[in-house]
Write a protein that holds these residues in place. Structure first.
Motif, PDB file in Angstrom:
ATOM      1  N   LEU A 299     -65.781 -38.704  73.520  1.00 54.97           N
ATOM      2  CA  LEU A 299     -65.668 -39.689  74.598  1.00 54.97           C
ATOM      3  C   LEU A 299     -64.216 -39.848  75.047  1.00 54.97           C
ATOM      4  CD1 LEU A 299     -68.187 -42.454  73.447  1.00 54.97           C
ATOM      5  CD2 LEU A 299     -68.442 -40.844  75.347  1.00 54.97           C
ATOM      6  N   CYS A 300     -63.292 -39.824  74.091  1.00 51.73           N
ATOM      7  CA  CYS A 300     -61.866 -39.909  74.442  1.00 51.73           C
ATOM      8  C   CYS A 300     -61.445 -38.724  75.302  1.00 51.73           C
ATOM      9  CB  CYS A 300     -61.018 -39.978  73.180  1.00 51.73           C
ATOM     10  SG  CYS A 300     -61.141 -41.546  72.287  1.00 51.73           S
ATOM     11  N   ILE A 302     -63.415 -36.971  77.296  1.00 49.32           N
ATOM     12  CA  ILE A 302     -64.027 -37.139  78.611  1.00 49.32           C
ATOM     13  C   ILE A 302     -63.243 -38.148  79.449  1.00 49.32           C
ATOM     14  CG2 ILE A 302     -66.088 -37.965  79.817  1.00 49.32           C
ATOM     15  CD1 ILE A 302     -67.739 -36.829  77.484  1.00 49.32           C
ATOM     16  N   VAL A 303     -62.844 -39.263  78.825  1.00 56.12           N
ATOM     17  CA  VAL A 303     -62.047 -40.267  79.543  1.00 56.12           C
ATOM     18  C   VAL A 303     -60.699 -39.665  79.964  1.00 56.12           C
ATOM     19  CG1 VAL A 303     -60.828 -42.471  79.306  1.00 56.12           C
ATOM     20  CG2 VAL A 303     -63.171 -42.226  78.446  1.00 56.12           C
ATOM     21  N   GLY A 304     -60.068 -38.904  79.075  1.00 57.50           N
ATOM     22  CA  GLY A 304     -58.809 -38.259  79.414  1.00 57.50           C
ATOM     23  C   GLY A 304     -58.969 -37.273  80.557  1.00 57.50           C
ATOM     24  N   ALA A 306     -61.249 -37.429  82.958  1.00 51.90           N
ATOM     25  CA  ALA A 306     -61.445 -38.214  84.185  1.00 51.90           C
ATOM     26  C   ALA A 306     -60.116 -38.761  84.704  1.00 51.90           C
ATOM     27  CB  ALA A 306     -62.432 -39.349  83.921  1.00 51.90           C
ATOM     28  N   ALA A 307     -59.265 -39.250  83.785  1.00 49.98           N
ATOM     29  CA  ALA A 307     -57.960 -39.779  84.199  1.00 49.98           C
ATOM     30  C   ALA A 307     -57.089 -38.669  84.785  1.00 49.98           C
ATOM     31  CB  ALA A 307     -57.266 -40.436  83.010  1.00 49.98           C
ATOM     32  N   HIS A 308     -57.120 -37.504  84.167  1.00 49.00           N
ATOM     33  CA  HIS A 308     -56.309 -36.382  84.657  1.00 49.00           C
ATOM     34  C   HIS A 308     -56.768 -35.943  86.043  1.00 49.00           C
ATOM     35  CE1 HIS A 308     -53.851 -32.773  84.550  1.00 49.00           C
ATOM     36  NE2 HIS A 308     -54.922 -32.052  84.835  1.00 49.00           N
ATOM     37  N   HIS A 310     -58.350 -37.745  88.247  1.00 53.32           N
ATOM     38  CA  HIS A 310     -58.011 -38.795  89.213  1.00 53.32           C
ATOM     39  C   HIS A 310     -56.546 -38.679  89.630  1.00 53.32           C
ATOM     40  CE1 HIS A 310     -56.520 -42.855  90.316  1.00 53.32           C
ATOM     41  NE2 HIS A 310     -57.644 -42.886  91.007  1.00 53.32           N
TER      42      HIS A 310
END
Length: 445
Positions: A299-300, A302-304, A306-308, A310
């Motif tokens: 999950l971390c 995937i969140v990273g 998504a942030a990258h 964006h």
């Protein structure tokens, strides 16, 4: 695409690990030392190219500013782009140019690039203009002045074929896509075949025991409660790869803002998927704590990701930052695989190590970054060579996945056999106890 590393199967464990780490560190240092890629290059910034481009956009034909038209025609560097045919009321644009959406300006950029590079190549025998000759102060008298091949808008001057800018990179991308599709189909068929042959569906597995040792029936092999619990993970990983190679092919067909972003975003998604797969395979276990740790780590990631994405799409499309993120994720992925396969003594650990080293060695082609030689028809550069090198490496990686599936099957079958033997021993002990009771009754009577 994603980053990996490997060595000779005869090397020791320490040698393999140290070499894998060393290659990853060297690769990271080399790539991080580069300046961020930019869209402008020395070729398209030159006044000769810019003057030609403006003339072409205005008139529909190329014209180098320092040579008369007759001399350009003699050198074969004067042309009228087909995409600008409407300006000259000539025949309509060819289908290949319309298919890949070449505008008049885009076609002028290509033809002016061809004109400048063609003039430099043909004028090496002494036909240089006075302007360029004056810039070559250190050139000895009487020797031909050879000007270097330059990049235009971040790319080498490739020969266009059927409207495609980089034909060999397109074909290599499609070959990689086909390799992933075929290897995934073979992996899924292999898992189904092994399951059917072993009749695993009729033999429920027992929980792992502390007495189990390492090897094919070791602690990690016993964690495989399903025929191959990671098949879904690797299927998703393969689909992401095929998507990335599809956009890579389209990007190399025609470099536009849209195809560039789709290619870059798909590639970073593959890098993140490779890291997530390494984390999931190495952390997943029979305890709830290990499974939660694997899920939390994924999950971390995937969140990273998504942030990258964006940041790249909404804030700044930063080539240098994207390269640093890819290198960091790739080296981390390689280290995770090396530590895990050797830590659990995976039966195919040599294969994974070889794959990692060969993949990172192939990526060094990106560091070379040589211009497409004339002998290749100006079609092959270092980037295309790297894409072709990854095709056989894909088959090597999937062969490791097949070995991993076999390892899981072997561990699960061993658990089932052990459970059956334990049940038989328990049944025999119960029968013996019952027989003793009956004998005691008869004796009492």
């Amino acid at each position: 695409m994603s980053c990996w590393t490997g060595v000779s199967p005869l090397a020791s464990t320490r040698q393999r690990s140290s070499v894998g780490v060393g290659v990853g560190a060297i690769l990271a240092a080399l790539l991080l030392s580069f300046q961020p890629c930019c869209r402008g290059s020395s070729g398209d910034r030159s006044w000769v190219f810019q003057s030609c481009l403006q003339q072409c956009i205005a008139s529909g034909c190329t014209l180098l500013p320092h040579l008369p038209v007759s001399e350009q025609q003699a050198l074969g560097v004067h042309s009228c782009p087909a995409a600008c045919a409407r300006m000259r009321q000539a025949s309509p644009m060819p289908l290949s140019l319309r298919l890949f959406r070449w505008s008049c300006e885009d076609d002028c950029k290509y033809h002016c690039m061809e004109a400048v590079e063609g003039w430099k190549a043909r004028a090496a025998g002494g036909g240089l203009s006075s302007i360029h000759a004056s810039s070559q102060h250190n050139q000895p008298q009487g020797q031909p002045q050879v000007l270097p091949v330059e990049k235009y808008y971040g790319k080498w001057p490739f020969r266009r074929v059927a409207g495609m800018q980089e034909l060999l990179s397109v074909l290599a991308s499609l070959a990689n896509l086909a390799a992933h599709a075929l290897c995934l189909a073979r992996l899924r068929a292999r898992v189904r075949t092994v399951v059917a042959a072993a009749h695993i569906t009729t033999a429920p597995a027992a929980p792992p025991t502390r007495a189990s040792g390492a090897g094919p029936q070791g602690p990690d092999g016993l964690l495989c409660r399903l025929p191959y619990p990671f098949l879904g993970l690797w299927t998703a990983y393969s689909v992401l790869h095929m998507n990335a190679w599809l956009w890579s092919a389209l990007f190399h067909c025609r470099d536009t803002r849209t195809t560039e972003r789709l290619d870059y975003c798909s590639a970073i998604a593959v890098v993140a998927a490779g890291l997530a797969a390494a984390v999931a395979r190495s952390l997943w276990g029979h305890t709830r704590r290990r499974r939660l740790a694997a899920v939390a780590a994924m999950l971390c990631i995937i969140v990273g990701l998504a942030a990258h994405l964006h940041y790249m799409l909404a804030v700044k499309f930063d080539y240098g930052w994207n390269m640093r993120v890819c290198v960091a994720a790739g080296v981390t992925t390689a280290l995770l695989w090396l530590v895990w396969v050797w830590g659990v003594r995976h039966p195919a650990r040599g294969r994974m190590t070889a794959f990692l080293l060969l993949a990172h060695a192939a990526m060094l082609l990106e560091v070379l970054d040589f211009a497409p030689p004339v002998a290749s028809g100006r079609l092959l550069d270092a980037h295309a060579a790297w894409h072709w090198a990854t095709v056989p490496l894909t088959a090597l990686f999937y062969s490791w996945l097949e070995a991993d599936a076999d390892w899981c099957q072997a561990g699960r079958a061993a658990v089932a056999v052990g459970a059956g033997e334990a049940g038989a021993r328990a049944g025999g002990a119960v029968g013996a106890a019952a027989g003793g009771v009956e004998a005691g009754k008869h004796k009492a009577v």
